[in-house]
Design a protein around this motif. Structure first.
Motif, PDB file in Angstrom:
ATOM      1  N   VAL A  59      44.579  57.033  36.430  1.00 33.97           N
ATOM      2  CA  VAL A  59      44.718  55.789  35.684  1.00 33.97           C
ATOM      3  C   VAL A  59      44.887  54.681  36.709  1.00 33.97           C
ATOM      4  N   ALA A  60      43.962  53.731  36.730  1.00 32.87           N
ATOM      5  CA  ALA A  60      44.025  52.628  37.679  1.00 32.87           C
ATOM      6  C   ALA A  60      44.055  51.310  36.908  1.00 32.87           C
ATOM      7  N   VAL A  61      44.975  50.446  37.274  1.00 35.59           N
ATOM      8  CA  VAL A  61      45.068  49.112  36.665  1.00 35.59           C
ATOM      9  C   VAL A  61      44.473  48.111  37.643  1.00 35.59           C
ATOM     10  N   LEU A  62      43.512  47.324  37.169  1.00 38.37           N
ATOM     11  CA  LEU A  62      42.766  46.404  38.019  1.00 38.37           C
ATOM     12  C   LEU A  62      42.895  44.977  37.509  1.00 38.37           C
ATOM     13  N   ASP A  63      42.706  44.017  38.420  1.00 36.72           N
ATOM     14  CA  ASP A  63      42.605  42.635  37.968  1.00 36.72           C
ATOM     15  C   ASP A  63      41.151  42.332  37.614  1.00 36.72           C
ATOM     16  N   HIS A  64      40.864  41.080  37.252  1.00 36.27           N
ATOM     17  CA  HIS A  64      39.522  40.760  36.755  1.00 36.27           C
ATOM     18  C   HIS A  64      38.457  40.810  37.852  1.00 36.27           C
ATOM     19  N   GLN A  65      38.882  40.912  39.109  1.00 37.55           N
ATOM     20  CA  GLN A  65      37.930  41.022  40.211  1.00 37.55           C
ATOM     21  C   GLN A  65      37.749  42.471  40.669  1.00 37.55           C
TER      22      GLN A  65
END
Length: 282
Positions: free
Chosen positions: A85-91
């Protein structure tokens, strides 16, 4: 399960990141595989939990990726095993992540991450709008940069001093992490780094190495490495063969040489298709 009672996953692509930017929500990336036992467990537990579904759909942009279809994304965002599970920003920059997480812990994780976003990421503005950063001083020869230092600090925090490895069950063999520890030990002769690497390699060899047919099993269901998931992957054995032979060159331990050569023998004898000149993935 009906559509109304399940997470509304998106494919990896521009739509997801445009939504992340416009809605000021982080992307929740689920890396899964059809052959992964714990991926199915997480689908049936955490991703089917009503509170998890509500949090994911209301506070995140959920994206699901099959790692066999997108090995590039697996390589970039894998958190040490599957499911990841990876949480990313919009970039697409990584904020945080983890491997299999049971429902109650998943709820806490989602609440903590979403409550801090966008402070934890870079959701303000558009790509290219950021101020030009001041270049950091280049590290001297043999000294790690800030990113490597941060990774090593995080590894020390997650390190299991009793059995080796990082985190708890299920436990994936962290060949990249061990490789970093060995590389840094080669530069610094820091015995703590070597101890972390060798304790991990010893635990993996005791629990995951097949003494009958050779080669390594994929991962351990238990923290002590002794309950293997009985599947052997090409990527696991190729990566661990390199890691164990590197460790043998650094330490001179014959057990590491035997394990590395055994993994190579397994791949050549079982996974290699001589007429086709290709290897099977498992």
């Amino acid at each position: 399960m009906s559509t109304e009672q399940s997470i509304h996953w998106l494919d990896w692509g521009d739509e997801a990141f445009q939504r992340s930017l416009s809605e000021e929500k982080p992307v929740l990336l689920a890396l899964t595989a059809t052959w992964c036992h714990w991926c199915h467990v997480m689908d049936q537990t955490s991703y089917s939990h009503p509170e998890v579904i509500s949090l994911v759909d209301s506070r995140f942009v959920p994206v699901r990726v099959d790692v066999d279809q997108r090995p590039d994304l697996s390589h970039r965002y894998n958190q040490g095993g599957f499911p990841s599970v990876a949480v990313l920003d919009h970039q697409g920059e990584l904020i945080t992540g983890r491997i299999y997480t049971p429902p109650e812990e998943m709820v806490q994780f989602l609440e903590q991450v979403s409550s801090r976003y966008p402070e934890t990421g870079e959701a303000d503005g558009h790509p290219g709008d950021e101020a030009t950063p001041v270049p950091a001083a280049a590290p001297s020869a043999g000294e790690p940069g800030s990113e490597v230092t941060s990774v090593l600090q995080r590894m020390e925090e997650m390190y299991d001093a009793t059995y080796g490895g990082f985190g708890y069950e299920p436990k994936q063999p962290p060949w990249d992490g061990v490789g970093l520890l060995l590389a840094r030990y080669g530069h610094t002769r820091d015995r703590n780094l070597l101890r972390m690497a060798t304790t991990t390699l010893d635990g993996i060899q005791v629990g995951l190495y097949d003494r009958n047919d050779e080669g390594f099993f994929r991962y351990s269901v238990s923290r002590d490495w002794k309950v293997p998931h009985y599947e052997k992957m090409l990527c696991t054995n190729a990566s661990l063969a390199v890691t164990y032979l590197d460790a043998y060159q650094l330490t001179g331990r014959r057990a590491y040489r035997k394990a590395g050569l055994g993994a190579i023998k397994y791949m050549q004898s079982i996974l290699f298709d001589q007429p086709a000149g290709l290897f099977y993935a498992s």
